[in-house]
Design a protein around this motif. Structure first.
Motif, PDB file in Angstrom:
ATOM      1  N   ARG A 101       0.823  -1.147  -0.077  1.00  0.00           N
ATOM      2  CA  ARG A 101       0.045  -0.072  -0.016  1.00  0.00           C
ATOM      3  C   ARG A 101       0.736   1.101  -0.142  1.00  0.00           C
ATOM      4  O   ARG A 101       0.542   2.247  -0.410  1.00  0.00           O
ATOM      5  CB  ARG A 101      -1.016  -0.154   1.389  1.00  0.00           C
ATOM      6  N   MET A 102       2.057   1.174   0.849  1.00  0.00           N
ATOM      7  CA  MET A 102       2.797   2.401   0.759  1.00  0.00           C
ATOM      8  C   MET A 102       3.405   2.581  -0.739  1.00  0.00           C
ATOM      9  O   MET A 102       4.238   3.743  -0.801  1.00  0.00           O
ATOM     10  CB  MET A 102       3.912   2.274   1.643  1.00  0.00           C
ATOM     11  N   GLY A 103       3.494   1.487  -1.398  1.00  0.00           N
ATOM     12  CA  GLY A 103       4.030   1.896  -2.670  1.00  0.00           C
ATOM     13  C   GLY A 103       5.634   1.557  -2.980  1.00  0.00           C
ATOM     14  O   GLY A 103       6.362   1.765  -3.876  1.00  0.00           O
ATOM     15  N   ILE A 104       6.048   0.737  -1.679  1.00  0.00           N
ATOM     16  CA  ILE A 104       7.567   0.248  -1.578  1.00  0.00           C
ATOM     17  C   ILE A 104       7.768  -0.932  -2.786  1.00  0.00           C
ATOM     18  O   ILE A 104       8.604  -0.913  -3.272  1.00  0.00           O
ATOM     19  CB  ILE A 104       7.987  -0.110  -0.126  1.00  0.00           C
ATOM     20  N   ALA A 105       6.713  -1.708  -2.953  1.00  0.00           N
ATOM     21  CA  ALA A 105       6.625  -2.798  -3.784  1.00  0.00           C
ATOM     22  C   ALA A 105       5.315  -2.793  -4.765  1.00  0.00           C
ATOM     23  O   ALA A 105       4.430  -2.222  -4.365  1.00  0.00           O
ATOM     24  CB  ALA A 105       6.440  -4.254  -2.857  1.00  0.00           C
ATOM     25  N   PRO A 106       5.593  -3.198  -5.834  1.00  0.00           N
ATOM     26  CA  PRO A 106       4.299  -2.929  -7.057  1.00  0.00           C
ATOM     27  C   PRO A 106       3.252  -3.881  -6.694  1.00  0.00           C
ATOM     28  O   PRO A 106       2.144  -3.517  -7.255  1.00  0.00           O
ATOM     29  CB  PRO A 106       5.073  -3.276  -8.290  1.00  0.00           C
ATOM     30  N   THR A 107       3.600  -5.110  -6.119  1.00  0.00           N
ATOM     31  CA  THR A 107       2.337  -6.071  -5.886  1.00  0.00           C
ATOM     32  C   THR A 107       2.547  -6.640  -4.479  1.00  0.00           C
ATOM     33  O   THR A 107       3.574  -6.336  -3.702  1.00  0.00           O
ATOM     34  CB  THR A 107       2.310  -7.332  -6.754  1.00  0.00           C
ATOM     35  N   ARG A 108       1.743  -7.387  -4.101  1.00  0.00           N
ATOM     36  CA  ARG A 108       1.652  -7.874  -2.562  1.00  0.00           C
ATOM     37  C   ARG A 108       2.679  -8.885  -2.550  1.00  0.00           C
ATOM     38  O   ARG A 108       3.552  -9.383  -1.860  1.00  0.00           O
ATOM     39  CB  ARG A 108       0.439  -8.345  -2.294  1.00  0.00           C
ATOM     40  N   SER A 109       2.640  -9.763  -3.702  1.00  0.00           N
ATOM     41  CA  SER A 109       3.983 -10.826  -3.954  1.00  0.00           C
ATOM     42  C   SER A 109       5.165 -10.287  -3.829  1.00  0.00           C
ATOM     43  O   SER A 109       6.267 -10.779  -3.055  1.00  0.00           O
ATOM     44  CB  SER A 109       3.663 -11.633  -4.983  1.00  0.00           C
ATOM     45  N   ALA A 110       5.565  -9.333  -4.604  1.00  0.00           N
ATOM     46  CA  ALA A 110       6.722  -8.374  -4.312  1.00  0.00           C
ATOM     47  C   ALA A 110       7.047  -7.942  -2.931  1.00  0.00           C
ATOM     48  O   ALA A 110       7.959  -8.036  -2.459  1.00  0.00           O
ATOM     49  CB  ALA A 110       6.924  -7.399  -5.484  1.00  0.00           C
ATOM     50  N   ALA A 111       6.068  -7.552  -2.263  1.00  0.00           N
ATOM     51  CA  ALA A 111       6.230  -6.877  -1.077  1.00  0.00           C
ATOM     52  C   ALA A 111       6.279  -8.057   0.108  1.00  0.00           C
ATOM     53  O   ALA A 111       7.142  -7.898   0.998  1.00  0.00           O
ATOM     54  CB  ALA A 111       4.660  -6.270  -0.649  1.00  0.00           C
ATOM     55  N   ARG A 112       5.827  -9.126  -0.299  1.00  0.00           N
ATOM     56  CA  ARG A 112       6.141 -10.396   0.789  1.00  0.00           C
ATOM     57  C   ARG A 112       7.270 -10.714   0.525  1.00  0.00           C
ATOM     58  O   ARG A 112       8.004 -10.961   1.706  1.00  0.00           O
ATOM     59  CB  ARG A 112       5.173 -11.693   0.275  1.00  0.00           C
ATOM     60  N   GLN A 113       8.003 -10.576  -0.588  1.00  0.00           N
ATOM     61  CA  GLN A 113       9.352 -11.112  -0.788  1.00  0.00           C
ATOM     62  C   GLN A 113      10.303 -10.209  -0.079  1.00  0.00           C
ATOM     63  O   GLN A 113      11.279 -10.605   0.425  1.00  0.00           O
ATOM     64  CB  GLN A 113       9.763 -11.319  -2.407  1.00  0.00           C
ATOM     65  N   LEU A 114       9.988  -8.743  -0.313  1.00  0.00           N
ATOM     66  CA  LEU A 114      11.027  -7.906   0.383  1.00  0.00           C
ATOM     67  C   LEU A 114      10.918  -8.014   1.881  1.00  0.00           C
ATOM     68  O   LEU A 114      12.082  -7.952   2.413  1.00  0.00           O
ATOM     69  CB  LEU A 114      10.182  -6.415   0.104  1.00  0.00           C
ATOM     70  N   VAL A 115       9.805  -8.243   2.529  1.00  0.00           N
ATOM     71  CA  VAL A 115       9.619  -8.537   3.895  1.00  0.00           C
ATOM     72  C   VAL A 115      10.452 -10.015   4.370  1.00  0.00           C
ATOM     73  O   VAL A 115      11.499  -9.902   5.220  1.00  0.00           O
ATOM     74  CB  VAL A 115       8.148  -8.809   4.484  1.00  0.00           C
ATOM     75  N   SER A 116      10.257 -11.046   3.780  1.00  0.00           N
ATOM     76  CA  SER A 116      10.951 -12.275   3.741  1.00  0.00           C
ATOM     77  C   SER A 116      12.495 -12.171   3.714  1.00  0.00           C
ATOM     78  O   SER A 116      13.159 -12.868   4.467  1.00  0.00           O
ATOM     79  CB  SER A 116      10.393 -13.391   2.964  1.00  0.00           C
ATOM     80  N   HIS A 117      12.930 -11.441   2.771  1.00  0.00           N
ATOM     81  CA  HIS A 117      14.303 -11.215   2.510  1.00  0.00           C
ATOM     82  C   HIS A 117      14.894 -10.128   3.502  1.00  0.00           C
ATOM     83  O   HIS A 117      16.049  -9.581   3.164  1.00  0.00           O
ATOM     84  CB  HIS A 117      14.477 -11.017   1.015  1.00  0.00           C
ATOM     85  N   LYS A 118      14.329  -9.820   4.286  1.00  0.00           N
ATOM     86  CA  LYS A 118      14.902  -8.802   5.377  1.00  0.00           C
ATOM     87  C   LYS A 118      15.285  -7.373   4.934  1.00  0.00           C
ATOM     88  O   LYS A 118      16.295  -6.906   5.602  1.00  0.00           O
ATOM     89  CB  LYS A 118      15.988  -9.688   6.259  1.00  0.00           C
ATOM     90  N   HIS A 119      14.472  -6.964   3.922  1.00  0.00           N
ATOM     91  CA  HIS A 119      14.574  -5.567   3.497  1.00  0.00           C
ATOM     92  C   HIS A 119      13.857  -4.526   4.490  1.00  0.00           C
ATOM     93  O   HIS A 119      14.151  -3.133   4.168  1.00  0.00           O
ATOM     94  CB  HIS A 119      14.335  -5.429   2.046  1.00  0.00           C
TER      95      HIS A 119
END
Length: 201
Positions: A101-119
């Motif tokens: 929602r903040m626009g840090i990632a283009p999709t929820r899947s991409a956001a999930r990956q950012l979180v999982s990879h400790k970004h």
């Protein structure tokens, strides 16, 4: 970590909406999956089928599997107020959804990956759990090292102005989860009352 890895366009065709990805092929083939396409005779859906489909739509939209979704519903039912609206609030408060929602990632899947990879940092601490539930006042941002990574920052597009419950600085790639959203502010086309009726049987 369990997640859906099947064909995304098939899910979009089932619901007739781009709930996973862009849904760019819906215009070419918007018929539900199955043999014979639009010519297939389909019985009128029962009340249960309609309620179940709405639950499935919510699960796919927020990338939540069955047990986690039920646990979220159970938590929503314990809170004061409308269970359906509480369910949407809890789903929107997930960390992966907030990063999206903040626009840090283009999709929820991409956001999930950012979180999982400790970004992602929450209140200055690294959190790698996509389902982490945020509270009002929590600060979400990219790690300093990740802010220097063009592969990560290249996807930052900024917050949609209609998402009023989040504050976000595109310059600092940092935002605040200010409050749980009101249902009318959430743009997702989900009839949460049907989900409540399904679980109330």
């Amino acid at each position: 970590m369990a997640r859906y890895t099947g064909p995304k366009n098939k899910i979009c065709r089932i619901f007739g909406e781009p709930i996973l990805g862009s849904g760019k092929n819906l215009g070419k083939n918007s018929n539900p999956p199955g043999m014979h396409g639009a010519n297939r005779k389909r019985k009128q859906a029962s009340e249960y089928a309609i309620q179940l489909k709405e639950k499935q739509k919510a699960k796919f939209t927020y990338l939540v599997l069955e047990r986690q979704f039920f646990n979220t519903y159970a938590e929503a039912s314990r809170l004061k107020g409308s269970t359906g609206e509480n369910l949407i609030k809890l789903l929107e408060a997930r960390l992966d959804n907030t990063v999206y929602r903040m626009g840090i990632a283009p999709t929820r899947s991409a956001a999930r990956q950012l979180v999982s990879h400790k970004h992602i940092l929450v209140n200055g601490h690294s959190v790698n759990i996509p389902s982490y539930s945020l509270k009002p006042g929590d600060v979400v941002e990219l790690k300093p090292k990740s802010k220097a990574n063009t592969a990560v920052t290249g996807n930052v597009r900024g917050k949609n102005p209609s998402i009023s419950w989040l504050d976000f600085s595109e310059k600092d790639i940092k935002g605040v989860f200010m409050a749980y959203p009101e249902r009318e502010s959430v743009p997702e086309n989900i009839k949460e009352q049907l989900i409540v009726e399904l679980y109330s049987k």
